[in-house]
Design a protein around this motif. Sequence first.
Motif, PDB file in Angstrom:
ATOM      1  N   THR A  50       0.866  -1.174   0.000  1.00  0.00           N
ATOM      2  CA  THR A  50       0.000   0.000   0.000  1.00  0.00           C
ATOM      3  C   THR A  50       0.906   1.228   0.000  1.00  0.00           C
ATOM      4  O   THR A  50       2.138   1.119   0.130  1.00  0.00           O
ATOM      5  N   LYS A  51       0.343   2.435  -0.119  1.00  0.00           N
ATOM      6  CA  LYS A  51       1.152   3.659  -0.082  1.00  0.00           C
ATOM      7  C   LYS A  51       1.878   3.777   1.257  1.00  0.00           C
ATOM      8  O   LYS A  51       3.051   4.164   1.312  1.00  0.00           O
ATOM      9  N   ALA A  52       1.134   3.434   2.332  1.00  0.00           N
ATOM     10  CA  ALA A  52       1.773   3.468   3.656  1.00  0.00           C
ATOM     11  C   ALA A  52       2.870   2.414   3.731  1.00  0.00           C
ATOM     12  O   ALA A  52       3.955   2.654   4.290  1.00  0.00           O
ATOM     13  N   GLY A  53       2.603   1.252   3.129  1.00  0.00           N
ATOM     14  CA  GLY A  53       3.595   0.177   3.127  1.00  0.00           C
ATOM     15  C   GLY A  53       4.860   0.566   2.393  1.00  0.00           C
ATOM     16  O   GLY A  53       5.970   0.214   2.798  1.00  0.00           O
ATOM     17  N   GLU A  54       4.719   1.326   1.270  1.00  0.00           N
ATOM     18  CA  GLU A  54       5.876   1.779   0.509  1.00  0.00           C
ATOM     19  C   GLU A  54       6.763   2.715   1.334  1.00  0.00           C
ATOM     20  O   GLU A  54       7.990   2.632   1.277  1.00  0.00           O
ATOM     21  N   LYS A  55       6.120   3.613   2.096  1.00  0.00           N
ATOM     22  CA  LYS A  55       6.883   4.537   2.934  1.00  0.00           C
ATOM     23  C   LYS A  55       7.626   3.781   4.043  1.00  0.00           C
ATOM     24  O   LYS A  55       8.799   4.052   4.333  1.00  0.00           O
ATOM     25  N   ILE A  56       6.915   2.826   4.624  1.00  0.00           N
ATOM     26  CA  ILE A  56       7.516   2.065   5.723  1.00  0.00           C
ATOM     27  C   ILE A  56       8.648   1.178   5.221  1.00  0.00           C
ATOM     28  O   ILE A  56       9.691   1.032   5.869  1.00  0.00           O
ATOM     29  N   ILE A  57       8.473   0.602   4.025  1.00  0.00           N
ATOM     30  CA  ILE A  57       9.508  -0.285   3.486  1.00  0.00           C
ATOM     31  C   ILE A  57      10.802   0.479   3.196  1.00  0.00           C
ATOM     32  O   ILE A  57      11.913  -0.043   3.343  1.00  0.00           O
ATOM     33  N   GLN A  58      10.665   1.764   2.790  1.00  0.00           N
ATOM     34  CA  GLN A  58      11.844   2.598   2.551  1.00  0.00           C
ATOM     35  C   GLN A  58      12.650   2.773   3.843  1.00  0.00           C
ATOM     36  O   GLN A  58      13.881   2.692   3.854  1.00  0.00           O
ATOM     37  N   LYS A  59      11.918   3.024   4.922  1.00  0.00           N
ATOM     38  CA  LYS A  59      12.586   3.171   6.221  1.00  0.00           C
ATOM     39  C   LYS A  59      13.219   1.845   6.648  1.00  0.00           C
ATOM     40  O   LYS A  59      14.333   1.801   7.186  1.00  0.00           O
ATOM     41  N   ALA A  60      12.494   0.758   6.399  1.00  0.00           N
ATOM     42  CA  ALA A  60      12.990  -0.569   6.779  1.00  0.00           C
ATOM     43  C   ALA A  60      14.270  -0.910   6.029  1.00  0.00           C
ATOM     44  O   ALA A  60      15.205  -1.498   6.582  1.00  0.00           O
ATOM     45  N   GLU A  61      14.321  -0.546   4.735  1.00  0.00           N
ATOM     46  CA  GLU A  61      15.530  -0.809   3.945  1.00  0.00           C
ATOM     47  C   GLU A  61      16.711  -0.008   4.480  1.00  0.00           C
ATOM     48  O   GLU A  61      17.851  -0.507   4.538  1.00  0.00           O
ATOM     49  N   ALA A  62      16.451   1.267   4.867  1.00  0.00           N
ATOM     50  CA  ALA A  62      17.520   2.108   5.427  1.00  0.00           C
ATOM     51  C   ALA A  62      18.037   1.529   6.735  1.00  0.00           C
ATOM     52  O   ALA A  62      19.245   1.474   6.989  1.00  0.00           O
ATOM     53  N   VAL A  63      17.094   1.067   7.564  1.00  0.00           N
ATOM     54  CA  VAL A  63      17.482   0.447   8.834  1.00  0.00           C
ATOM     55  C   VAL A  63      18.292  -0.818   8.581  1.00  0.00           C
ATOM     56  O   VAL A  63      19.290  -1.089   9.252  1.00  0.00           O
ATOM     57  N   GLY A  64      17.867  -1.583   7.573  1.00  0.00           N
ATOM     58  CA  GLY A  64      18.590  -2.806   7.221  1.00  0.00           C
ATOM     59  C   GLY A  64      20.026  -2.513   6.819  1.00  0.00           C
ATOM     60  O   GLY A  64      20.956  -3.226   7.208  1.00  0.00           O
ATOM     61  N   ASP A  65      20.206  -1.431   6.037  1.00  0.00           N
ATOM     62  CA  ASP A  65      21.564  -1.029   5.634  1.00  0.00           C
ATOM     63  C   ASP A  65      22.383  -0.631   6.851  1.00  0.00           C
ATOM     64  O   ASP A  65      23.571  -0.961   6.951  1.00  0.00           O
ATOM     65  N   ASP A  66      21.749   0.119   7.786  1.00  0.00           N
ATOM     66  CA  ASP A  66      22.450   0.555   8.998  1.00  0.00           C
ATOM     67  C   ASP A  66      22.874  -0.641   9.845  1.00  0.00           C
ATOM     68  O   ASP A  66      23.988  -0.674  10.380  1.00  0.00           O
TER      69      ASP A  66
END
Length: 294
Positions: A50-66
Amino acid sequence: MLEVAKCHSVSIAANNLYISQSTISDAIKKLEEELAIPLFERTKSGMYLTKAGEKIIQKAEAVGDDIHDIYRIAAEEKQNTVNLLKEQLNIYTTFSLEYNKLFLTLKEFQQIYPAVRIRILEESYTEIIHKIQSGIADIGIVACSSENVLILSTQDLQYEVLSTENFYVLVRKDSKLAHKSSISLKEVTKYPLTIFCFNDLAEGISNSIILEDEKIQNTFQTNSMQLLQNHIILYDTVGFILGETTLRNINVHPELIPIKISDKMKIKLYLVYKEDSGKIKLIRSFWEILKKYF
């Protein structure tokens, strides 16, 4: 969640991650319940964010990189520590050093770094400087006169002052100088000298002392303390280049007495190292301990 978003399928994501479909489905369901919003649209063709899911997944990917970076940094630091503990620390010293202070330093240092091997060798002042510059020596502990500019002009080296002490001469008890409590360098040059040296140390010091355009004139040089004292007694010369530490570490012949040199020139004991040394962590740790005993 990240894998499902990439392949739009719980079953494929489960395959890729080698876990069960129910584990992934339960995790997504719990997260949606906790956030109180749907993260995926379930369609016949697959699961899409969903649109909310897309925003959250972006944050999740950044956290994953960190998180990946954190583990990478930790692994590198662990390897650096392992390599550090396997190191050998090469320490070169000049003759005039109170070794009891060095041994106290080594004892404390090896409680912190028990696996680090220590090697201590004696060398001349200039040889130590050359060995540090070439990477053969990691630490130099050198004594030289405060007038000697060689160490101060060596730009690629870092030096720390450990101690400063007076110069002394040795004379016979029946010498014309024996009644003095101190003597100037100018007065010393009036007498034949017996100079104590460790390899090339004496030359470096004597060449750096200039009084009224006259260099100190010496008659005899030796790196044997016994020979130095015998020569003074036999020829009634003035024994030169002795520091307080050296006097404490030798047995002065009963026929000789020490006299302090009154001039501003002093003996300085330096710890010398290269700032860009690959063992800089060990060197700085050694220095922090060593300076407590000087």
